[in-house]
Scaffold this motif. Structure first.
Motif, PDB file in Angstrom:
ATOM      1  N   ARG A 156       9.590   1.543 -10.211  1.00 24.82           N
ATOM      2  CA  ARG A 156       8.501   1.341  -9.659  1.00 24.82           C
ATOM      3  C   ARG A 156       8.132   2.886  -8.813  1.00 24.82           C
ATOM      4  O   ARG A 156       9.360   3.163  -8.084  1.00 24.82           O
ATOM      5  CB  ARG A 156       8.253   0.146  -8.626  1.00 24.82           C
ATOM      6  N   ASN A 211       6.024   4.183  -5.368  1.00 24.86           N
ATOM      7  CA  ASN A 211       4.947   3.791  -4.412  1.00 24.86           C
ATOM      8  C   ASN A 211       4.497   5.136  -4.316  1.00 24.86           C
ATOM      9  O   ASN A 211       5.504   6.193  -4.231  1.00 24.86           O
ATOM     10  CB  ASN A 211       5.388   3.217  -3.055  1.00 24.86           C
ATOM     11  N   LEU A 262      13.979  -0.915 -11.071  1.00 26.61           N
ATOM     12  CA  LEU A 262      13.591  -2.569 -11.065  1.00 26.61           C
ATOM     13  C   LEU A 262      14.666  -3.302 -11.899  1.00 26.61           C
ATOM     14  O   LEU A 262      15.097  -4.200 -11.696  1.00 26.61           O
ATOM     15  CB  LEU A 262      12.129  -2.588 -11.460  1.00 26.61           C
ATOM     16  N   ASP A 284       2.370  -4.672  -4.720  1.00 22.52           N
ATOM     17  CA  ASP A 284       2.750  -4.219  -6.269  1.00 22.52           C
ATOM     18  C   ASP A 284       2.191  -2.907  -6.413  1.00 22.52           C
ATOM     19  O   ASP A 284       2.366  -2.584  -7.657  1.00 22.52           O
ATOM     20  CB  ASP A 284       2.694  -5.399  -7.260  1.00 22.52           C
ATOM     21  N   ALA A 313       1.428   0.392  -7.307  1.00 27.83           N
ATOM     22  CA  ALA A 313       2.402   1.476  -7.586  1.00 27.83           C
ATOM     23  C   ALA A 313       2.134   1.981  -8.945  1.00 27.83           C
ATOM     24  O   ALA A 313       1.486   1.470  -9.816  1.00 27.83           O
ATOM     25  CB  ALA A 313       4.031   0.817  -7.181  1.00 27.83           C
ATOM     26  N   TYR A 362       4.446   2.634 -12.346  1.00 26.96           N
ATOM     27  CA  TYR A 362       5.735   2.075 -13.084  1.00 26.96           C
ATOM     28  C   TYR A 362       5.781   2.781 -14.206  1.00 26.96           C
ATOM     29  O   TYR A 362       4.898   3.214 -15.102  1.00 26.96           O
ATOM     30  CB  TYR A 362       5.221   0.361 -13.427  1.00 26.96           C
TER      31      TYR A 362
END
Lengths: 114, 111
Positions: free
Chosen positions: B36, B38, B46, B83, B85, B87
């Motif tokens: 992940r 941000n 993760l 959550d 973000a 990925y």
């Protein structure tokens, strides 16, 4: 965070100047990596190291060189910076463990070449 | 390029819904990892799934791996605004010392 720091965190420089970015780790990992991240390209590998003085090229190595004189430090040098090298640069380490090899990243360096 | 590809490129959902993103890759792998990121920050590891595993859970995360189809999926259940973000999946091939990253899925969770 696997004890990875990068310096500087931000840098603005001019075309044609040399730039060195530093990655420092505190956990004695053998493998270290330099990536660049650009919109639409994800992360692309520049160079990596598998031990002191042992390095290899990645996908986008042109215009970059690296050095690793100590286990804890991995330096990325732009010999003569160009505007196309404006990017965010991430350093990473790889843990050792066969199927469990994992990568952990530093906080990144934002480089702007004017 | 051995780079993986995530699908969709962007996903917007309401808080509380589940989010599913997919990753396809090209070569035989030892493991596949999800990260992940941000906005403006570094990548956070993760979960890792090995090539001999088919499913793995970590909190609200569920990862599946289908090596025959060379694909993986990441499911985030009961999503939260935090959550939001990007990925990324990354593969570690059987041969070589490099990780190969996809271009990422941008997830927005609307409160």
């Amino acid at each position: 965070d696997a004890g990875i720091t990068q310096s500087p965190r931000h840098k603005v420089t001019e075309t044609g100047t040399p730039v060195t970015l530093r990655c420092h780790q505190t956990e004695n990992h053998r493998y270290m990596y330099w990536y660049r991240q650009d919109p639409g390209h994800g992360l692309r590998l520049i160079h990596y190291s598998y031990g002191v003085k042992d390095t290899d090229k990645g996908e986008v190595s042109d215009g970059y060189s690296v050095s690793r004189s100590k286990t804890e430090d991995f330096l990325l040098t732009l010999e003569s910076a160009t505007s196309s090298q404006t990017s965010v640069y991430f350093c990473a380490i790889r843990t050792s463990g066969g199927l469990f090899n994992e990568q952990f990243f530093g906080p990144g360096t934002r480089l702007t070449v004017l | 390029s051995q780079q993986g590809e995530e699908d969709p490129q962007a996903l917007s959902i309401q808080e509380g819904e589940n989010a599913t993103m997919n990753c396809s890759y090209k070569t035989s792998i030892n493991n596949l990892q999800w990260y992940r990121q941000n906005s403006g920050r570094g990548l956070v590891h993760l979960i890792l799934i090995r090539s001999n595993e088919r499913e793995k859970h970590s909190g609200r995360l569920r990862v599946t791996l289908d090596t025959s189809k060379k694909s993986s999926s990441l499911l985030i259940t009961a999503s939260r605004a935090a959550d939001t973000a990007s990925y990324f999946c990354a593969t570690y091939p059987v041969t070589g010392n490099q990780f190969y990253f996809g271009t990422g899925t941008s997830l927005t969770v609307i409160p």
